[in-house]
Design an enzyme around this catalytic site. Structure first.
Site, PDB file in Angstrom:
ATOM      1  N   GLU A  23       0.882  -1.184   0.000  1.00 54.73           N
ATOM      2  CA  GLU A  23       0.000   0.000   0.000  1.00 54.73           C
ATOM      3  C   GLU A  23       0.905   1.215   0.000  1.00 54.73           C
ATOM      4  O   GLU A  23       1.357   1.655   1.056  1.00 54.73           O
ATOM      5  CB  GLU A  23      -0.891  -0.003   1.245  1.00 54.73           C
ATOM      6  CG  GLU A  23      -1.878  -1.143   1.319  1.00 54.73           C
ATOM      7  CD  GLU A  23      -3.061  -0.962   0.385  1.00 54.73           C
ATOM      8  OE1 GLU A  23      -3.149   0.079  -0.303  1.00 54.73           O
ATOM      9  OE2 GLU A  23      -3.902  -1.875   0.330  1.00 54.73           O
ATOM     10  N   CYS A  69      -2.362   9.240   2.118  1.00 52.34           N
ATOM     11  CA  CYS A  69      -2.036   8.636   0.823  1.00 52.34           C
ATOM     12  C   CYS A  69      -3.079   9.053  -0.208  1.00 52.34           C
ATOM     13  O   CYS A  69      -2.794   9.109  -1.403  1.00 52.34           O
ATOM     14  CB  CYS A  69      -1.970   7.122   0.945  1.00 52.34           C
ATOM     15  SG  CYS A  69      -3.390   6.405   1.758  1.00 52.34           S
TER      16      CYS A  69
HETATM   17  P1  NAD Z   1       8.068   5.268   4.725  1.00 57.54           P
HETATM   18  O1  NAD Z   1       8.169   4.504   3.472  1.00 57.54           O
HETATM   19  O2  NAD Z   1       9.155   6.215   5.070  1.00 57.54           O
HETATM   20  O3  NAD Z   1       7.952   4.244   5.962  1.00 57.54           O
HETATM   21  C1  NAD Z   1       6.879   3.337   6.063  1.00 57.54           C
HETATM   22  C2  NAD Z   1       7.294   2.169   6.929  1.00 57.54           C
HETATM   23  O4  NAD Z   1       8.254   1.388   6.228  1.00 57.54           O
HETATM   24  C3  NAD Z   1       7.965   2.561   8.246  1.00 57.54           C
HETATM   25  O5  NAD Z   1       7.540   1.667   9.258  1.00 57.54           O
HETATM   26  C4  NAD Z   1       9.427   2.355   7.933  1.00 57.54           C
HETATM   27  O6  NAD Z   1      10.217   2.113   9.078  1.00 57.54           O
HETATM   28  C5  NAD Z   1       9.360   1.131   7.055  1.00 57.54           C
HETATM   29  N1  NAD Z   1      10.510   0.888   6.187  1.00 57.54           N
HETATM   30  C6  NAD Z   1      11.191   1.798   5.462  1.00 57.54           C
HETATM   31  N2  NAD Z   1      12.180   1.171   4.770  1.00 57.54           N
HETATM   32  C7  NAD Z   1      12.096  -0.142   5.064  1.00 57.54           C
HETATM   33  C8  NAD Z   1      12.833  -1.298   4.683  1.00 57.54           C
HETATM   34  N3  NAD Z   1      13.886  -1.207   3.848  1.00 57.54           N
HETATM   35  N4  NAD Z   1      12.486  -2.484   5.191  1.00 57.54           N
HETATM   36  C9  NAD Z   1      11.442  -2.601   6.029  1.00 57.54           C
HETATM   37  N5  NAD Z   1      10.709  -1.541   6.445  1.00 57.54           N
HETATM   38  C10 NAD Z   1      11.022  -0.324   5.961  1.00 57.54           C
HETATM   39  O7  NAD Z   1       6.649   6.019   4.684  1.00 57.54           O
HETATM   40  P2  NAD Z   1       6.049   7.085   5.704  1.00 57.54           P
HETATM   41  O8  NAD Z   1       6.742   8.387   5.510  1.00 57.54           O
HETATM   42  O9  NAD Z   1       5.964   6.508   7.079  1.00 57.54           O
HETATM   43  O10 NAD Z   1       4.533   7.188   5.178  1.00 57.54           O
HETATM   44  C11 NAD Z   1       4.136   8.027   4.140  1.00 57.54           C
HETATM   45  C12 NAD Z   1       3.983   7.246   2.846  1.00 57.54           C
HETATM   46  O11 NAD Z   1       3.095   6.154   3.025  1.00 57.54           O
HETATM   47  C13 NAD Z   1       3.365   8.073   1.738  1.00 57.54           C
HETATM   48  O12 NAD Z   1       4.020   7.783   0.537  1.00 57.54           O
HETATM   49  C14 NAD Z   1       1.922   7.604   1.706  1.00 57.54           C
HETATM   50  O13 NAD Z   1       1.273   7.817   0.471  1.00 57.54           O
HETATM   51  C15 NAD Z   1       2.096   6.154   2.003  1.00 57.54           C
HETATM   52  N6  NAD Z   1       0.862   5.546   2.515  1.00 57.54           N
HETATM   53  C16 NAD Z   1       0.149   4.731   1.683  1.00 57.54           C
HETATM   54  C17 NAD Z   1      -1.044   4.189   2.117  1.00 57.54           C
HETATM   55  C18 NAD Z   1      -1.864   3.315   1.220  1.00 57.54           C
HETATM   56  O14 NAD Z   1      -2.759   2.651   1.725  1.00 57.54           O
HETATM   57  N7  NAD Z   1      -1.612   3.251  -0.078  1.00 57.54           N
HETATM   58  C19 NAD Z   1      -1.507   4.458   3.405  1.00 57.54           C
HETATM   59  C20 NAD Z   1      -0.747   5.284   4.231  1.00 57.54           C
HETATM   60  C21 NAD Z   1       0.440   5.822   3.771  1.00 57.54           C
END
Ligand code: NAD
Length: 512
Positions: free
Chosen positions: A269, A303
């Site tokens: 997502e 998102c």
């Molecule tokens: P992010 O990608 O920085 O982090 C999200 C999660 O992934 C965190 O828990 C982070 O620690 C983890 N993570 C990052 N790199 C990783 C790796 N290499 N291995 C394992 N885990 C890892 O995102 P964010 O800044 O927390 O959230 C914002 C983003 O999320 C935006 O792009 C938003 O659109 C998206 N989002 C999408 C949805 C959806 O349903 N499509 C919902 C909410 C947020």
């Protein structure tokens, strides 16, 4: 004490979080402080320290996996409706703590209180949905081509679901996954965002009593810690058949291939870049409110945030003018303060990203119609911004996670659909029109390419009853309602011969 006039310490205490000590960053039925160093959580509303956690390590991850696996041995044979009863009680516990948990979501993530409460309501809603689902995990029955044979399919639990969640929906997205996974007979291991550790811990504190009372500690486990200690291990771990990851496209491009390399499943997502189309025949009053909420709500950190407004020429000037006027009345401020509609961004890095984007809009010839400034006050505040740009504006193809709305003029529906779809992401989309023909074309196979397509409703604020997710770089995953539960189970096709012969399929003969 911050400026939101509530006793934060007491609020945290009611949720089992100690403001004066390091809190457990690890839970597998037992809460423990990890050895992974202190992680301090501050409110983006004023920078005030809320509390800290002692982060989990790789060793804690191992323990959580083992606890989950041994609990799964029993949980998978518990009747699904009995599993639903445990989730029902979880929903009740969340109802009891809704006000406190909603306020903590607001404090730690920065969304305004009504959105914080809405997020907890979403958890309650998905719990209710999952309870009903626990009696509806249906498989199909097929007619066999062979005489005296019966054929059907059934669904079984898959094991441990790894849940990686983003900061902007720090608790709801966990529950979308976990509550469905629980009724499906799976156990969960949650790695929340490092930016919102306290809300994750508070959820586990709130639900622990339910698990203990029912003898099911160990189905829901938590590791708060560094990505390399507790996030990435999940990606390569064959004991985690499904990794459900919510976050940026950047993260998804790491997670997807890593999980696929071991032929595991991932449910992604990821980011969105959502457009709202307004046609000349639209009800502009509706379009105005939907755009303002979609672009400014959660300070542009959903998102599904409306990032692009594609307005047909006949109403472009009028709608833009009204929108700029409405932005002037939007109160920016601390998330718990009454009347505030736009809270802070999550941290100073996010403010910098906003400031950089504004500079680039100006440099690339965009026109800032309102906003455009970071606010010089404690906390991470920026002005919601409207920028008029041409339809091929390069920056508008990126998801800048901030309240920046690009306004573009379009000629007609074909133009609008082409521009809307011409971005890497494919999450949410909307059109405002009073024409059935226009609406249906937008919804047709040649229309919006997004996972969500709305008519006379904005891009943001989905209900849990539908499957939620998007296409292209949004990752293709579906969570929450409809038949999203199938992602958390394995399908088994069963054929039973109750006759006295052994006919082979397709008429093949094999006489021995
Ligand atoms: P992010 O990608 O920085 O982090 C999200 C999660 O992934 C965190 O828990 C982070 O620690 C983890 N993570 C990052 N790199 C990783 C790796 N290499 N291995 C394992 N885990 C890892 O995102 P964010 O800044 O927390 O959230 C914002 C983003 O999320 C935006 O792009 C938003 O659109 C998206 N989002 C999408 C949805 C959806 O349903 N499509 C919902 C909410 C947020």
């Amino acid at each position: 004490m911050s400026d939101h006039k509530i006793d934060v310490k007491a609020l945290l205490a009611r949720l089992g979080v100690d403001a004066d000590a390091q809190n457990p960053g690890f839970y597998d039925g037992r809460f423990e402080n990890g050895e992974g160093g202190e992680l301090v959580s501050c409110s983006p509303g004023d920078g005030a320290r809320l509390a800290s956690v002692a982060q989990a390590t790789r060793a804690d991850y191992e323990r959580a996996i083992e606890t989950g696996l041994s609990t799964f041995e029993r949980w998978r044979t518990e009747p699904a409706p009995a599993r639903g009863e445990v989730v029902r009680q979880m929903g009740e516990a969340l109802r009891e703590h809704k006000d406190d948990l909603g306020a903590l979501v607001a404090l730690e993530m920065g969304k305004v209180l009504s959105e914080g409460l809405g997020e907890v309501q979403e958890m309650i809603d998905i719990a209710d949905f999952a309870v009903g689902l626990s009696r509806q995990l249906y498989g199909l029955t097929m007619h066999s081509e062979r005489p005296n044979h019966r054929m059907y399919e059934q669904w079984h639990p898959i094991g441990t679901v790894g849940i990686i969640s983003a900061f902007n929906f720090p608790v709801a997205v966990w529950s979308w996954n976990a509550f469905l996974a629980f009724v499906c007979g799976d156990v969960c291991l949650w790695k929340p965002s490092e930016k919102t550790p306290l809300t994750a811990l508070a959820v586990c504190r709130v639900l622990d009593g339910v698990l203990e009372r029912n003898g099911w500690r160990g189905i829901s486990n938590l590791v708060i810690g560094d990505v390399d200690q507790v996030g990435e291990p999940m990606l390569d771990d064959r004991r985690v058949p499904l990794v459900s990851a919510t976050g940026s496209c950047r993260m998804g491009k790491i997670v997807g291939p890593r999980v696929a390399a071991r032929l595991g499943r991932s449910l992604l997502e990821l980011g969105g870049n959502n457009a709202l189309i307004v046609m000349d025949d639209a009800d502009l009053d509706l379009a105005l409110v939907a755009t303002a909420f979609g672009a400014v709500g959660t300070a542009g950190q959903r998102c599904t945030t409306t990032r692009r407004l594609l307005v047909q020429k006949g109403v472009a000037a009028q709608l833009t003018e009204r929108l700029v006027a409405s932005y002037a009345s939007i109160k920016i401020g601390p998330p718990l303060e009454a009347g505030v509609l736009c809270g802070p961004l999550i941290d100073q890095d996010a403010v910098q990203t906003y400031t950089d984007a504004i500079a680039r809009i100006r440099a690339d010839g965009g026109e800032i119609l309102c906003g455009g400034n970071a606010l010089d006050r404690p906390g991470c505040y920026v002005e919601p911004t409207i920028a008029r740009v041409p339809t091929d504006f390069a920056l508008a193809k990126d998801e800048t996670f901030a309240p920046i709305l690009y306004v573009m003029e379009i000629d007609d529906l074909d133009d609008a659909i082409r521009i809307q779809n011409d971005v890497p992401q494919g999450l949410s989309s909307a059109i405002f029109t009073d024409s059935v023909r226009t609406a249906e074309r937008f919804l047709s196979a040649a229309g919006s390419d997004c996972g969500i397509a709305n008519v006379n409703i904005g891009t943001s604020g989905a209900e849990i009853g539908g499957a939620f997710g998007g296409e292209k770089e949004t990752g293709g995953g579906r969570e929450a309602g409809s038949d999203a539960w199938k992602a958390y189970m394995r399908r088994q096709t069963c054929t039973i011969n109750w006759g006295t012969d052994l006919p082979l399929a397709q008429g093949v003969e094999f006489d021995v």
